[in-house]
Design an enzyme around this catalytic site. Structure first.
Site, PDB file in Angstrom:
ATOM      1  CG  ASN A   1      62.785  73.667  45.442  1.00  0.00           C
ATOM      2  OD1 ASN A   1      62.882  74.841  45.114  1.00  0.00           O
ATOM      3  ND2 ASN A   1      63.716  72.772  45.189  1.00  0.00           N
TER       4      ASN A   1
ATOM      5  CG  ASP B   1      68.857  74.635  43.046  1.00  0.00           C
ATOM      6  OD1 ASP B   1      69.475  73.741  43.646  1.00  0.00           O
ATOM      7  OD2 ASP B   1      68.094  74.421  42.093  1.00  0.00           O
TER       8      ASP B   1
ATOM      9  CE  LYS C   1      54.433  91.606  57.195  1.00  0.00           C
ATOM     10  NZ  LYS C   1      53.067  91.902  57.576  1.00  0.00           N
TER      11      LYS C   1
ATOM     12  CG  PHE D   1      65.332  61.260  44.458  1.00  0.00           C
ATOM     13  CD1 PHE D   1      66.036  60.610  45.452  1.00  0.00           C
ATOM     14  CD2 PHE D   1      64.113  60.739  44.053  1.00  0.00           C
ATOM     15  CE1 PHE D   1      65.541  59.446  46.044  1.00  0.00           C
ATOM     16  CE2 PHE D   1      63.604  59.590  44.627  1.00  0.00           C
ATOM     17  CZ  PHE D   1      64.319  58.940  45.623  1.00  0.00           C
TER      18      PHE D   1
HETATM   19  N1  CTP Z   1      70.330  68.509  46.116  1.00  0.00           N
HETATM   20  C1  CTP Z   1      71.069  68.806  47.223  1.00  0.00           C
HETATM   21  N2  CTP Z   1      71.381  70.102  47.515  1.00  0.00           N
HETATM   22  C2  CTP Z   1      70.968  71.108  46.708  1.00  0.00           C
HETATM   23  C3  CTP Z   1      70.191  70.817  45.560  1.00  0.00           C
HETATM   24  C4  CTP Z   1      69.893  69.501  45.287  1.00  0.00           C
HETATM   25  O1  CTP Z   1      71.428  67.886  47.970  1.00  0.00           O
HETATM   26  N3  CTP Z   1      71.274  72.353  47.019  1.00  0.00           N
HETATM   27  C5  CTP Z   1      70.056  67.106  45.786  1.00  0.00           C
HETATM   28  C6  CTP Z   1      68.602  66.708  45.826  1.00  0.00           C
HETATM   29  O2  CTP Z   1      68.243  66.205  47.115  1.00  0.00           O
HETATM   30  C7  CTP Z   1      68.518  65.622  44.767  1.00  0.00           C
HETATM   31  C8  CTP Z   1      69.563  66.046  43.760  1.00  0.00           C
HETATM   32  O3  CTP Z   1      70.433  66.918  44.462  1.00  0.00           O
HETATM   33  O4  CTP Z   1      68.935  64.365  45.267  1.00  0.00           O
HETATM   34  C9  CTP Z   1      69.074  66.709  42.527  1.00  0.00           C
HETATM   35  O5  CTP Z   1      68.230  67.774  42.794  1.00  0.00           O
HETATM   36  P1  CTP Z   1      67.669  68.649  41.610  1.00  0.00           P
HETATM   37  O6  CTP Z   1      66.881  69.767  42.205  1.00  0.00           O
HETATM   38  O7  CTP Z   1      66.987  67.792  40.584  1.00  0.00           O
HETATM   39  O8  CTP Z   1      69.014  69.146  40.951  1.00  0.00           O
HETATM   40  P2  CTP Z   1      69.737  70.509  40.922  1.00  0.00           P
HETATM   41  O9  CTP Z   1      71.116  70.299  41.394  1.00  0.00           O
HETATM   42  O10 CTP Z   1      68.948  71.535  41.652  1.00  0.00           O
HETATM   43  O11 CTP Z   1      69.795  70.778  39.388  1.00  0.00           O
HETATM   44  P3  CTP Z   1      68.820  71.627  38.428  1.00  0.00           P
HETATM   45  O12 CTP Z   1      67.924  72.430  39.328  1.00  0.00           O
HETATM   46  O13 CTP Z   1      69.754  72.402  37.640  1.00  0.00           O
HETATM   47  O14 CTP Z   1      68.076  70.587  37.638  1.00  0.00           O
END
Ligand code: CTP
Length: 399
Positions: free
Chosen positions: A208, A276, A286, A323
């Site tokens: 990300n 995610d 590789k 967040f």
């Molecule tokens: N977060 C986490 N573990 C993950 C994904 C997200 O702990 N695998 C936490 C992030 O640190 C943040 C919050 O979840 O505090 C929201 O992250 P975000 O990327 O906005 O949410 P997602 O769950 O990924 O939802 P989406 O991508 O569907 O918006």
């Protein structure tokens, strides 16, 4: 006032160096022990003999002093103090610090130290006001370096304006304030930050976008309120703040393990931009281009760390802060996310490219709690962090 505190005092080359002799005396009167370091330029203004006579111990001067290296290496010297004070901090020393140079004893100690640093800048007005110095000052502040002064007044060079080193008593007060117990003293707080890197093969990864700036500032702000901060960070662009326990990770799985082993904590702030998905079976060799076409990547879902920890039956931190980085329908999405993740608060922000927030120095957030949504004006990420840290301290009953 400073009983038992160890101060590493770096004396730079400036006319104000003579004031550092008085500072040594005042620090000792307050109960602190002082280990002095004199830069080469500093010796033009005060002699090593007068510094060591005031301090009552040897003054360190050379990076390659073999006797000293045998007795106490520069790494150990840089870490044996409770606080590093640079007085006077010249424009040159500040520039070296901001850029991470290590070409003499003072700059090497400043780069190697893991203890907080306080600067008392002293220089000509134009040098202080120069964009380069102000840029370095801002970088150093972002790194968590504290600054006292400079004061305005007549200068030795005949000019008038800001640039005079703070008086020894003011520096002493700033040092005493540094050691004052903050409201979060005795509290343990976890902060996740930065991106995660999910390997495809040993040389490629998916990730990300995240500089780690907001997470680093939050960790620094919580540290400044006296909390013990466990900072679990992915490979971020912004360096971790000093004075926190850094746990460096690469992937979401590693981050989850690090977070679990940091528990119990009084609060968890999950500022990391966790990927995610990961590649289901990352190759340990590789991937080569082949005539058979493009590689097919099969993805697997990563654990949702915030959700997992928020739903723990045992050991759930009393305050869980997540967040929500959104590009559209920010409030609606973030409000739903708070419920879905099971955390107490969500700090929502709009990261659509037009806002310039991603990778920028400012942030405009909305704090979503059980009580509703509260929009904060757009401000520096450091200020967002301080405001959030204060809210956390209030919530934990510490303010
Ligand atoms: N977060 C986490 N573990 C993950 C994904 C997200 O702990 N695998 C936490 C992030 O640190 C943040 C919050 O979840 O505090 C929201 O992250 P975000 O990327 O906005 O949410 P997602 O769950 O990924 O939802 P989406 O991508 O569907 O918006």
């Amino acid at each position: 006032m400073l009983a038992g505190k160890r101060i590493l005092l770096i004396i730079g080359g400036g006319i104000a160096a003579y004031k550092s002799l008085e500072l040594i005396r005042r620090l000792q009167d307050a109960g602190a022990s002082v280990v002095p370091v004199l830069t080469r330029a500093g010796t033009e203004f005060v002699t090593p003999l007068s510094v060591s006579a005031f301090a009552g111990v040897k003054v360190h001067q050379d990076l390659f002093d073999l006797t000293s290296e045998a007795e106490m290496g520069h790494i150990q010297l840089s870490r044996s103090a409770d606080l590093v004070v640079v007085a006077p901090a010249t424009a040159d020393l500040m520039a070296k610090m901001a850029r991470g140079h290590a070409n003499d004893l003072a700059s090497t100690l400043l780069l190697a130290t893991d203890t907080p640093v306080l600067l008392a800048p002293a220089m000509n007005v134009r040098m202080w006001e120069h964009k380069a110095t102000q840029r370095n000052l801002s970088l150093l502040k972002q790194d968590g370096v504290k600054v006292v002064g400079p004061n305005e007044g007549n200068m030795a060079c005949g000019e008038f304006g800001p640039g005079r080193m703070a008086e020894p008593q003011e520096i002493l007060t700033a040092i005493a304030n540094h050691f004052k117990q903050g409201p979060l003293q005795g509290r343990r707080v976890l902060v996740t930050s930065g991106p995660t890197h999910e390997p495809i093969d040993p040389v490629r990864y998916i990730a990300n976008r995240s500089s780690g700036a907001q997470g680093s500032s939050i960790a620094a702000a919580l540290r400044d309120l006296g909390a013990e901060v466990i900072f679990v960070t992915g490979p971020a662009e912004v360096p971790p703040p000093q004075g926190v326990t850094v746990v460096a990770v690469q992937s979401a799985l590693e981050m989850e393990a690090a977070v679990k082993s940091a528990l119990p904590v009084d609060a968890g702030v999950f500022a990391a931009a966790v990927a995610d998905w990961r590649v289901a079976s990352a190759s340990d060799q590789k991937l080569k281009k082949s005539k058979d076409g493009l590689p097919e990547l099969v993805f697997k879902e990563n654990p949702d760390i915030l959700k997992t920890i928020s739903h723990l039956e045992e050991g759930r931190p009393p305050l869980m802060v997540g967040f929500a980085a959104e590009t559209n329908d920010v409030l609606e999405n973030a409000t739903a996310k708070r419920l879905r993740k099971g955390c107490d608060w969500i700090v929502a922000n709009d990261v659509s490219p037009a806002t310039g927030i991603m990778g920028g120095s400012e942030n405009a957030v909305t704090l979503i709690t059980e009580g509703g949504a509260e929009s904060w004006p757009r401000m520096d990420k450091v200020e967002v962090a301080q405001k959030l840290a204060e809210r956390i301290a209030t919530e934990l009953g510490a303010l």
